[in-house]
Scaffold this motif. Structure first.
Motif, PDB file in Angstrom:
ATOM      1  N   VAL A   1     -43.044 -34.802 -33.738  1.00 44.82           N
ATOM      2  CA  VAL A   1     -41.872 -34.406 -32.777  1.00 44.82           C
ATOM      3  C   VAL A   1     -40.738 -34.446 -33.651  1.00 44.82           C
ATOM      4  CG1 VAL A   1     -40.992 -34.809 -30.641  1.00 44.82           C
ATOM      5  CG2 VAL A   1     -43.286 -35.144 -30.825  1.00 44.82           C
ATOM      6  N   ALA A   2     -39.932 -33.538 -33.514  1.00 39.09           N
ATOM      7  CA  ALA A   2     -38.364 -33.981 -34.026  1.00 39.09           C
ATOM      8  C   ALA A   2     -37.540 -33.846 -32.621  1.00 39.09           C
ATOM      9  CB  ALA A   2     -37.935 -32.660 -35.010  1.00 39.09           C
ATOM     10  N   VAL A   3     -36.601 -34.679 -32.541  1.00 38.45           N
ATOM     11  CA  VAL A   3     -35.623 -34.377 -31.396  1.00 38.45           C
ATOM     12  C   VAL A   3     -34.337 -34.164 -31.988  1.00 38.45           C
ATOM     13  CG1 VAL A   3     -34.626 -35.789 -29.712  1.00 38.45           C
ATOM     14  CG2 VAL A   3     -36.958 -36.432 -30.120  1.00 38.45           C
ATOM     15  N   LEU A   4     -33.714 -33.115 -31.702  1.00 38.48           N
ATOM     16  CA  LEU A   4     -32.571 -32.771 -32.527  1.00 38.48           C
ATOM     17  C   LEU A   4     -31.494 -32.447 -31.333  1.00 38.48           C
ATOM     18  CD1 LEU A   4     -34.004 -29.962 -34.568  1.00 38.48           C
ATOM     19  CD2 LEU A   4     -33.581 -32.319 -35.254  1.00 38.48           C
ATOM     20  N   GLY A   5     -30.227 -32.978 -31.585  1.00 36.03           N
ATOM     21  CA  GLY A   5     -28.913 -32.659 -31.069  1.00 36.03           C
ATOM     22  C   GLY A   5     -28.537 -31.237 -30.965  1.00 36.03           C
ATOM     23  N   ILE A   6     -28.353 -30.476 -29.951  1.00 38.00           N
ATOM     24  CA  ILE A   6     -28.058 -29.195 -30.309  1.00 38.00           C
ATOM     25  C   ILE A   6     -26.541 -28.730 -29.745  1.00 38.00           C
ATOM     26  CG2 ILE A   6     -30.348 -28.460 -29.742  1.00 38.00           C
ATOM     27  CD1 ILE A   6     -29.506 -27.050 -27.187  1.00 38.00           C
ATOM     28  N   LEU A   7     -25.969 -27.612 -30.320  1.00 41.22           N
ATOM     29  CA  LEU A   7     -24.737 -27.039 -29.671  1.00 41.22           C
ATOM     30  C   LEU A   7     -25.011 -25.722 -28.822  1.00 41.22           C
ATOM     31  CD1 LEU A   7     -23.127 -26.935 -33.270  1.00 41.22           C
ATOM     32  CD2 LEU A   7     -22.516 -28.461 -31.604  1.00 41.22           C
ATOM     33  N   GLN A   8     -26.110 -24.971 -29.114  1.00 45.01           N
ATOM     34  CA  GLN A   8     -26.236 -24.098 -28.131  1.00 45.01           C
ATOM     35  C   GLN A   8     -28.033 -23.791 -28.078  1.00 45.01           C
ATOM     36  OE1 GLN A   8     -23.941 -20.594 -29.667  1.00 45.01           O
ATOM     37  NE2 GLN A   8     -22.692 -20.735 -27.950  1.00 45.01           N
TER      38      GLN A   8
ATOM     39  N   ASP B   1     -15.257 -28.143 -22.412  1.00 43.13           N
ATOM     40  CA  ASP B   1     -14.580 -27.078 -21.667  1.00 43.13           C
ATOM     41  C   ASP B   1     -15.417 -26.516 -20.504  1.00 43.13           C
ATOM     42  OD1 ASP B   1     -12.384 -27.481 -23.513  1.00 43.13           O
ATOM     43  OD2 ASP B   1     -13.272 -26.058 -24.811  1.00 43.13           O
ATOM     44  N   GLY B   2     -16.347 -26.893 -20.385  1.00 43.09           N
ATOM     45  CA  GLY B   2     -17.165 -26.581 -19.061  1.00 43.09           C
ATOM     46  C   GLY B   2     -18.097 -25.652 -19.441  1.00 43.09           C
ATOM     47  N   GLU B   3     -18.289 -25.077 -20.836  1.00 42.25           N
ATOM     48  CA  GLU B   3     -18.925 -23.720 -21.265  1.00 42.25           C
ATOM     49  C   GLU B   3     -20.461 -24.166 -21.217  1.00 42.25           C
ATOM     50  OE1 GLU B   3     -17.852 -20.660 -21.336  1.00 42.25           O
ATOM     51  OE2 GLU B   3     -16.008 -21.308 -20.574  1.00 42.25           O
ATOM     52  N   PRO B   4     -21.445 -23.386 -20.716  1.00 43.61           N
ATOM     53  CA  PRO B   4     -22.820 -23.882 -20.942  1.00 43.61           C
ATOM     54  C   PRO B   4     -23.323 -23.715 -22.174  1.00 43.61           C
ATOM     55  CG  PRO B   4     -22.452 -21.613 -19.738  1.00 43.61           C
ATOM     56  CD  PRO B   4     -21.146 -22.225 -19.961  1.00 43.61           C
ATOM     57  N   LYS B   5     -24.255 -24.628 -22.674  1.00 41.83           N
ATOM     58  CA  LYS B   5     -24.778 -24.381 -23.952  1.00 41.83           C
ATOM     59  C   LYS B   5     -26.111 -23.761 -23.767  1.00 41.83           C
ATOM     60  CE  LYS B   5     -22.967 -28.924 -25.166  1.00 41.83           C
ATOM     61  NZ  LYS B   5     -23.020 -30.505 -25.709  1.00 41.83           N
ATOM     62  N   VAL B   6     -26.608 -23.447 -22.710  1.00 42.74           N
ATOM     63  CA  VAL B   6     -27.883 -22.592 -22.566  1.00 42.74           C
ATOM     64  C   VAL B   6     -27.175 -20.994 -22.379  1.00 42.74           C
ATOM     65  CG1 VAL B   6     -29.977 -22.016 -21.439  1.00 42.74           C
ATOM     66  CG2 VAL B   6     -29.077 -24.368 -21.583  1.00 42.74           C
TER      67      VAL B   6
ATOM     68  N   VAL C   1     -40.619 -29.789 -30.993  1.00 41.12           N
ATOM     69  CA  VAL C   1     -39.248 -29.933 -31.165  1.00 41.12           C
ATOM     70  C   VAL C   1     -38.372 -29.754 -29.846  1.00 41.12           C
ATOM     71  CG1 VAL C   1     -36.895 -28.940 -32.092  1.00 41.12           C
ATOM     72  CG2 VAL C   1     -39.003 -28.489 -33.332  1.00 41.12           C
ATOM     73  N   ILE C   2     -37.688 -30.882 -29.685  1.00 45.00           N
ATOM     74  CA  ILE C   2     -37.177 -31.238 -28.204  1.00 45.00           C
ATOM     75  C   ILE C   2     -35.663 -31.252 -28.563  1.00 45.00           C
ATOM     76  CG2 ILE C   2     -36.824 -33.019 -26.489  1.00 45.00           C
ATOM     77  CD1 ILE C   2     -39.496 -33.994 -26.939  1.00 45.00           C
ATOM     78  N   GLY C   3     -34.986 -30.369 -28.040  1.00 44.78           N
ATOM     79  CA  GLY C   3     -33.519 -30.353 -27.853  1.00 44.78           C
ATOM     80  C   GLY C   3     -32.925 -31.614 -27.106  1.00 44.78           C
ATOM     81  N   ALA C   4     -31.834 -32.143 -27.548  1.00 47.07           N
ATOM     82  CA  ALA C   4     -31.070 -33.116 -26.803  1.00 47.07           C
ATOM     83  C   ALA C   4     -29.493 -32.630 -26.538  1.00 47.07           C
ATOM     84  CB  ALA C   4     -31.261 -34.387 -27.310  1.00 47.07           C
TER      85      ALA C   4
ATOM     86  N   ILE D   1     -32.103 -22.240 -31.357  1.00 45.70           N
ATOM     87  CA  ILE D   1     -31.168 -23.269 -31.271  1.00 45.70           C
ATOM     88  C   ILE D   1     -30.207 -23.052 -32.479  1.00 45.70           C
ATOM     89  CG2 ILE D   1     -32.660 -24.941 -30.233  1.00 45.70           C
ATOM     90  CD1 ILE D   1     -32.440 -26.913 -32.477  1.00 45.70           C
ATOM     91  N   ALA D   2     -29.078 -23.598 -32.093  1.00 46.19           N
ATOM     92  CA  ALA D   2     -27.818 -23.592 -33.232  1.00 46.19           C
ATOM     93  C   ALA D   2     -27.429 -25.172 -32.920  1.00 46.19           C
ATOM     94  CB  ALA D   2     -26.747 -22.861 -32.873  1.00 46.19           C
ATOM     95  N   ASN D   3     -27.433 -25.956 -34.251  1.00 46.34           N
ATOM     96  CA  ASN D   3     -27.137 -27.260 -34.151  1.00 46.34           C
ATOM     97  C   ASN D   3     -26.384 -27.691 -35.414  1.00 46.34           C
ATOM     98  OD1 ASN D   3     -29.087 -27.543 -35.842  1.00 46.34           O
ATOM     99  ND2 ASN D   3     -29.930 -29.495 -34.885  1.00 46.34           N
TER     100      ASN D   3
END
Length: 218
Positions: free
Chosen positions: A100-107, A150-155, A140-143, A114-116
């Motif tokens: 398992v990889a746990v990755l922070g994401i931007l989108q 700014d309130g913009e969704p990351k999904v 892969v799990i995104g976190a 993902i983009a991270n």
């Protein structure tokens, strides 16, 4: 809820996904907090700078300048930990030995891509192991928090940041919900926070499929 509490909610939920005996790589940011919620579960944490057997965050008197994670944060090591060079570390990742990889994401887009690693217009320090982990890890799990400052969704429907690879992640864990991705659909698997499914649908502005069976008390 404070920023730290939000991050802890996400990390605690991700820790529930990890199983005994798995080899797990934790990315920088929110993923590093997962070590605080393992609750005696025997999971082998890998750090791509050359360590298998990363322990929980150190107390003040445990800090050792020679023990750092790939994100340059102080760490501890568990009994039986192994040290090795970066080439061996990436051979583990590229060879499919990370469960398992746990990755922070931007989108993340509706396909689970993902983009991270880079924000347009901002300095880039380097890709790091992001692309290798996206390709090489078995799961892969995104976190991430669900919205930007700014309130913009990351999904999003389409990525506006550089992609980390075309592989679809299995789960995205946020402070409001847990999402899965299937054939271009975004599936709400669990409602965690105080937004209802209808409110999530409205704020994300993309089609969602509701498979949430209960409210999770974190």
């Amino acid at each position: 809820m404070s920023k730290l509490d939000v991050r802890a909610v996400i990390a605690k939920r991700i820790a529930q996904e990890l199983e005994e005996g798995q080899v797990v790589n934790l990315g920088i940011g929110i993923p590093t907090l997962v070590t605080s919620f393992m609750e005696g579960k025997e999971v082998y944490l890998q750090s791509e700078n050359g360590l298998l057997g990363m322990g929980p965050p150190p107390t003040e008197d445990q800090v050792d300048a020679d023990l750092i994670s790939a994100g340059k944060e102080s760490i501890t090591i568990s009994s039986g930990a192994s040290f090795f060079d970066s080439a061996d570390s990436f051979a583990m990742i590229r060879g499919g030995h990370i469960d398992v990889a746990v990755l922070g994401i931007l989108q993340v887009n509706t396909m689970g891509e993902i983009a991270n690693w880079a924000v347009p217009g901002q300095p880039i320090l380097g890709v790091g192991g992001a692309m290798d982990l996206v390709v090489g890890a078995k799961k892969v799990i995104g976190a991430a928090t669900l919205f930007t400052k700014d309130g913009e969704p990351k999904v999003v429907k389409d990525l506006s940041y550089p992609t980390s690879g075309i592989r679809q992640i299995e789960l995205l864990v946020t402070e409001y919900a847990v999402f899965a991705f299937e054939n271009g659909e975004v599936i709400v698997k669990e409602i965690i926070g105080d937004l209802s499914f209808e409110e999530l649908q409205e704020r994300l502005s993309i089609p969602l499929r509701n498979e949430a069976i209960s409210l999770i008390n974190m």
